[in-house]
Design a protein around this motif. Structure first.
Motif, short mmCIF file in Angstrom:
data_model
loop_
_atom_site.label_atom_id
_atom_site.label_comp_id
_atom_site.label_asym_id
_atom_site.label_seq_id
_atom_site.Cartn_x
_atom_site.Cartn_y
_atom_site.Cartn_z
N VAL A 81 0.86 -1.19 0.00
CA VAL A 81 0.00 0.00 0.00
C VAL A 81 0.89 1.23 0.00
O VAL A 81 1.51 1.58 1.01
N LYS A 82 0.97 1.89 -1.12
CA LYS A 82 1.88 3.01 -1.29
C LYS A 82 1.48 4.18 -0.39
O LYS A 82 0.34 4.64 -0.40
N GLY A 83 2.44 4.67 0.40
CA GLY A 83 2.20 5.80 1.27
C GLY A 83 1.53 5.47 2.58
O GLY A 83 1.22 6.38 3.36
N TRP A 84 1.33 4.19 2.87
CA TRP A 84 0.63 3.81 4.10
C TRP A 84 1.40 4.25 5.35
O TRP A 84 0.81 4.77 6.31
N SER A 85 2.69 4.09 5.35
CA SER A 85 3.47 4.43 6.54
C SER A 85 3.61 5.93 6.76
O SER A 85 4.00 6.36 7.85
N ASP A 86 3.32 6.74 5.74
CA ASP A 86 3.52 8.19 5.84
C ASP A 86 2.28 8.93 6.34
O ASP A 86 2.32 10.15 6.52
N ASP A 87 1.17 8.25 6.55
CA ASP A 87 -0.08 8.92 6.91
C ASP A 87 -0.14 9.21 8.40
O ASP A 87 0.62 8.64 9.21
N ASP A 88 -1.06 10.10 8.77
CA ASP A 88 -1.34 10.40 10.17
C ASP A 88 -2.43 9.43 10.64
O ASP A 88 -3.64 9.71 10.54
N HIS A 89 -2.03 8.29 11.12
CA HIS A 89 -2.99 7.25 11.49
C HIS A 89 -3.80 7.62 12.72
O HIS A 89 -4.93 7.15 12.89
N LEU A 90 -3.24 8.45 13.59
CA LEU A 90 -3.98 8.84 14.78
C LEU A 90 -5.19 9.70 14.42
O LEU A 90 -6.27 9.54 15.01
N ALA A 91 -5.03 10.61 13.44
CA ALA A 91 -6.17 11.41 12.99
C ALA A 91 -7.25 10.52 12.36
O ALA A 91 -8.45 10.74 12.58
N ALA A 92 -6.83 9.52 11.58
CA ALA A 92 -7.80 8.60 11.00
C ALA A 92 -8.48 7.77 12.09
O ALA A 92 -9.68 7.47 12.00
N GLY A 350 -10.96 16.71 5.78
CA GLY A 350 -9.77 16.00 5.36
C GLY A 350 -9.75 14.53 5.71
O GLY A 350 -8.80 13.82 5.34
N ARG A 351 -10.79 14.01 6.39
CA ARG A 351 -10.82 12.60 6.77
C ARG A 351 -12.15 11.93 6.44
O ARG A 351 -12.21 10.70 6.40
N PHE A 383 -1.07 12.71 -2.34
CA PHE A 383 -2.20 12.52 -1.42
C PHE A 383 -2.30 11.04 -1.10
O PHE A 383 -2.61 10.21 -1.96
N HIS A 384 -1.98 10.66 0.13
CA HIS A 384 -2.13 9.27 0.59
C HIS A 384 -2.68 9.34 2.01
O HIS A 384 -1.95 9.62 2.97
N ARG A 385 -3.98 9.10 2.12
CA ARG A 385 -4.66 9.38 3.37
C ARG A 385 -5.74 8.34 3.63
O ARG A 385 -6.47 7.93 2.72
N LEU A 386 -5.85 7.94 4.88
CA LEU A 386 -6.90 7.02 5.31
C LEU A 386 -8.16 7.82 5.63
O LEU A 386 -8.16 8.65 6.53
N MET A 387 -9.23 7.56 4.88
CA MET A 387 -10.49 8.29 5.01
C MET A 387 -11.57 7.33 5.52
O MET A 387 -11.50 6.12 5.31
N ILE A 388 -12.60 7.91 6.13
CA ILE A 388 -13.69 7.12 6.71
C ILE A 388 -14.99 7.50 6.00
O ILE A 388 -15.31 8.68 5.87
#
Length: 514
Positions: A81-92, A350-351, A383-388
């Motif tokens: 998963v490209k960019g997975w480690s660079d995201d702000d997982h706490l915000a997600a 943003g999420r 843009f590599h971001r975990l969204m809900i």
């Protein structure tokens, strides 16, 4: 004997013989008819055989993991998963936890579709975990998602990527009363708007499907379209929540699904989507592209606004091409609160994303990766971001289709207005419905025979090959092989002969003479 006596005796014997012949002929005819009936009953009208019972499977039936119509899947490893480690997982994680409050509070009163039910039920397990898990560390939040979900690349069949747009909450100037400046009404849902299967005062009406105008007790007709409403079909009924300056402001507030109206006394009216008039949404930007007014590569919300401001009559005609019309309801939110999505919770800028509700479940995490013009119109910001998934929209259709929420105000509007880009979609599937894990438990067919066995025993008709001698090479090979047990081919049964009935001979009728 006298001649007369001889004649009488001859006639008497002839009559007796004739009667015996008629009796024999009649008996033959009856016997032939009985034989024909017997043949027809046994050969032409066979009794219907009872259906053979279904063959019992040698393994218990296992349900499929889940199925999204028109979608192709590709299981991934987290390293892929490209960019997975660079995201702000706490915000997600915080955004996901907000969705879990709604999921944990839901009841099982409504029976959802099978696919949605399986995914929704599986989301309850990670939501149960976050209920008592207060995280403040990004690494722990990342570990939480990796331990409870499996990444699955999804897209529409035949397409490699998904598609994203952006939306925001407009902040508009308005008034509670109609004036010369503020003369564009913002309507609440009319009382004569009716949707089959829903009460007229229902809170959650669908944003797809037919909508009717109820006349009297029984008569239903399609509801008014945008042109009829703008011409005053529902004016003067006390449905006006507020008044705006420009009909273009109202159009874009309806497209976004929410708005903040700043009143002249300093207070704010918060509006949310409540219902629509039943007509499908038509993108005005696409019409301008088809007419050659704005090039496709330059299309944005700002370009549409500029063109409509410079062409008032053309703007009126363009608005009416979109026959869909949105009705709002007033919600009790402060200026600090974000707009409320279809899941019933405030969105997170943003999420939060809007997805196709007919295919997805609220609360599902999606990792979206690609390049977007965030910083400027020409920029390609990674843009590599975990969204809900927390919202929906009538224009959001498809398995890999999302509307990214960017907050409220002009800056959010500028960013969201220029988003129309292809992106990679990775759906985070709960481990309870992991396709790889559950697919491993599905039964597999028997293994194919080896190439050696296939050559020795070709799949042909045994009846045709029964008369042919076995090849010497095959016999020698079988003799050398200790692991192959061969049996002679079983011949097919001889077909049942078809007996044609004999043609019926015509019976010559003879006159009965006495």
């Amino acid at each position: 004997m006298a001649p007369e006596a001889r004649i009488k005796a001859f006639l008497k014997n002839s009559a007796t013989a004739l009667c015996a012949g008629v009796v024999a002929l009649s008996s033959f005819s009856l016997g032939a008819e009985a034989a024909r009936r017997h043949y027809r009953s046994h050969h032409h009208h066979l009794p219907e055989l009872a259906a053979a019972p279904a063959r019992a499977l040698p393994y218990p039936p296992l349900p499929l993991p889940f199925e999204i119509p028109g979608t192709q899947y590709l299981p991934l490893a987290w390293a892929d998963v490209k960019g997975w480690s660079d995201d702000d997982h706490l915000a997600a994680y915080k955004t996901f936890r907000a969705s879990c409050r709604s999921i944990n509070a839901q009841t099982a009163a409504a029976e959802p579709k099978v696919e949605a039910k399986a995914l929704a039920a599986s989301l309850s397990e990670p939501c149960r975990i976050v209920k008592s898990l207060e995280l403040t560390d990004d690494a722990k939040a990342k570990t939480f998602f990796e331990e409870n979900f499996a990444p699955l690349r999804i897209s529409r069949l035949g397409e490699p990527d998904g598609f994203v747009t952006g939306y925001y909450e407009p902040v508009l100037d308005g008034s509670r009363t109609q004036t010369d400046v503020f003369n564009v009404p913002v309507y609440r849902r009319p009382s004569n708007l009716f949707v089959r299967g829903y009460k007229q005062d229902s809170v959650n009406l669908p944003n797809k499907g037919p909508v009717y105008r109820k006349i009297g007790r029984r008569k239903l007709v399609p509801y008014y379209d945008r042109g009829e409403i703008e011409d005053g079909k529902i004016a003067g009924r006390g449905l006006e929540i507020a008044w705006l300056k420009d009909p273009t402001d109202l159009l874009f507030a309806q497209i976004q699904g929410s708005a903040r109206i700043k009143l002249d006394d300093g207070s704010t009216v918060r509006l949310n989507y409540d219902a629509y008039n039943g007509f499908p949404y038509t993108a005005v930007g696409r019409i301008l592209i088809e007419r050659g007014i704005i090039p496709k590569e330059e299309m944005s919300m700002q370009k549409i606004r500029e063109w409509m401001a410079q062409n008032s009559e053309g703007a009126k005609e363009l608005r009416r091409q979109n026959r869909s019309y949105i009705f709002f309801r007033e919600v009790n939110l402060s200026d600090k609160d974000e707009a409320v999505g279809a899941q019933g919770i405030p969105l997170t800028a943003g999420r939060s994303i809007a997805v196709d509700k007919s295919l997805h479940v609220y609360g599902t995490p999606f990792f979206i990766e690609g390049e977007l013009p965030i910083d400027s119109e020409r920029s390609k910001t990674p843009f590599h971001r975990l969204m809900i998934a927390q919202d929906t929209g009538s224009a959001i259709i498809g398995p890999a289709r999302a509307d990214l929420y960017f907050g409220a105000g002009q800056d959010a509007g500028r960013v969201s207005g220029r988003l129309r880009h292809a992106m990679h979609f990775v759906m985070l599937v709960p481990k309870g419905v992991d396709p790889v894990a559950r697919g491993s438990r599905l039964p597999v067919p028997d293994p194919r025979p080896s190439e050696k066995i296939a050559k020795l025993f070709p799949q042909t008709d045994p009846a045709k090959d029964s008369a042919k001698p076995v090849a010497p090479a095959a016999t020698a090979a079988l003799a050398k092989s200790d692991t192959v047990a061969a049996a002679s081919p079983v011949p097919l049964p001889v077909p049942r002969p078809v007996i044609e009935p004999e043609p019926r001979r015509p019976v010559k009728s003879r006159p009965h003479r006495q």
